[in-house]
Design an enzyme around this catalytic site. Structure first.
Site, mmCIF file in Angstrom:
data_model
loop_
_atom_site.group_PDB
_atom_site.id
_atom_site.type_symbol
_atom_site.label_atom_id
_atom_site.label_comp_id
_atom_site.label_asym_id
_atom_site.label_seq_id
_atom_site.Cartn_x
_atom_site.Cartn_y
_atom_site.Cartn_z
ATOM 1 N N GLY A 48 0.818 -1.214 0.000
ATOM 2 C CA GLY A 48 0.000 0.000 0.000
ATOM 3 C C GLY A 48 0.848 1.259 0.000
ATOM 4 O O GLY A 48 0.567 2.212 -0.736
ATOM 5 N N CYS A 49 1.890 1.272 0.811
ATOM 6 C CA CYS A 49 2.741 2.462 0.896
ATOM 7 C C CYS A 49 3.522 2.672 -0.400
ATOM 8 O O CYS A 49 3.743 3.812 -0.814
ATOM 9 C CB CYS A 49 3.684 2.346 2.093
ATOM 10 N N THR A 50 3.914 1.588 -1.051
ATOM 11 C CA THR A 50 4.595 1.700 -2.340
ATOM 12 C C THR A 50 3.646 2.273 -3.382
ATOM 13 O O THR A 50 4.011 3.181 -4.143
ATOM 14 C CB THR A 50 5.143 0.333 -2.788
ATOM 15 N N ALA A 53 3.194 6.026 -2.652
ATOM 16 C CA ALA A 53 4.401 6.791 -2.977
ATOM 17 C C ALA A 53 4.583 6.914 -4.487
ATOM 18 O O ALA A 53 4.933 7.987 -4.995
ATOM 19 C CB ALA A 53 5.626 6.136 -2.342
#
Length: 157
Positions: A48-50, A53
């Protein structure tokens, strides 16, 4: 479940001075005079964070043209942030808030529900700080996927 202190439009953005992926100190004051998107995320290199970003990376030129800078803040250390930045070709600052003090001041750390259980952790949040250091938008519990597109629509970018 107790709610962390939340920021609202019109509030003064809490100051920060944090190390980036290269260990260089980046402060909120460095962006005075420009609008700044500050987003808090739980952990570098997770799916999710990738996604989030990379969505910011892919939107960076349009945001910059509209007068918005972007910084991402997580509890990861500078070395992990550098690996994340390099692996994903991220071109905006990633800042390390290892002790989560800044996250707490922005209401982006505290109790939250995770798979039905109450846990303490990073609350995925995005803020738009105006050129004078005031909060223009405070978005809590955002989804990693689709969030950047929604934010761009709200900003007219």
């Amino acid at each position: 479940m107790s709610e962390p202190q939340r920021l609202s439009p019109g509030d003064t953005a809490p100051d920060f001075s944090l190390p980036d992926a290269d260990g260089k100190t980046v402060a909120l004051g460095d962006y005075r005079g420009r609008s700044l998107v500050v987003y808090f995320y739980p952990a570098a290199s997770t799916p999710g964070c990738t996604k989030q970003a990379c969505d910011f990376r892919d939107s960076l030129a349009a945001l910059d043209d509209a007068g918005f800078d972007v910084v991402g803040i997580s509890p990861d250390g500078p070395e992990k942030l550098a690996k994340f930045r390099d692996a994903e070709g991220l071109t905006f600052p990633l800042l390390s808030d290892a002790d989560k003090t800044v996250m707490a001041e922005w209401g982006a750390f505290g109790e939250k529900k995770n798979y039905g259980r109450v846990v303490r952790g990073v609350i995925r949040s995005t803020f738009v700080v105006g050129p004078e250091g005031k909060i223009d938008k405070a978005l809590y519990n955002v989804k990693a996927t689709g969030h950047v597109d929604r934010l761009r629509k709200e900003l007219g970018v």
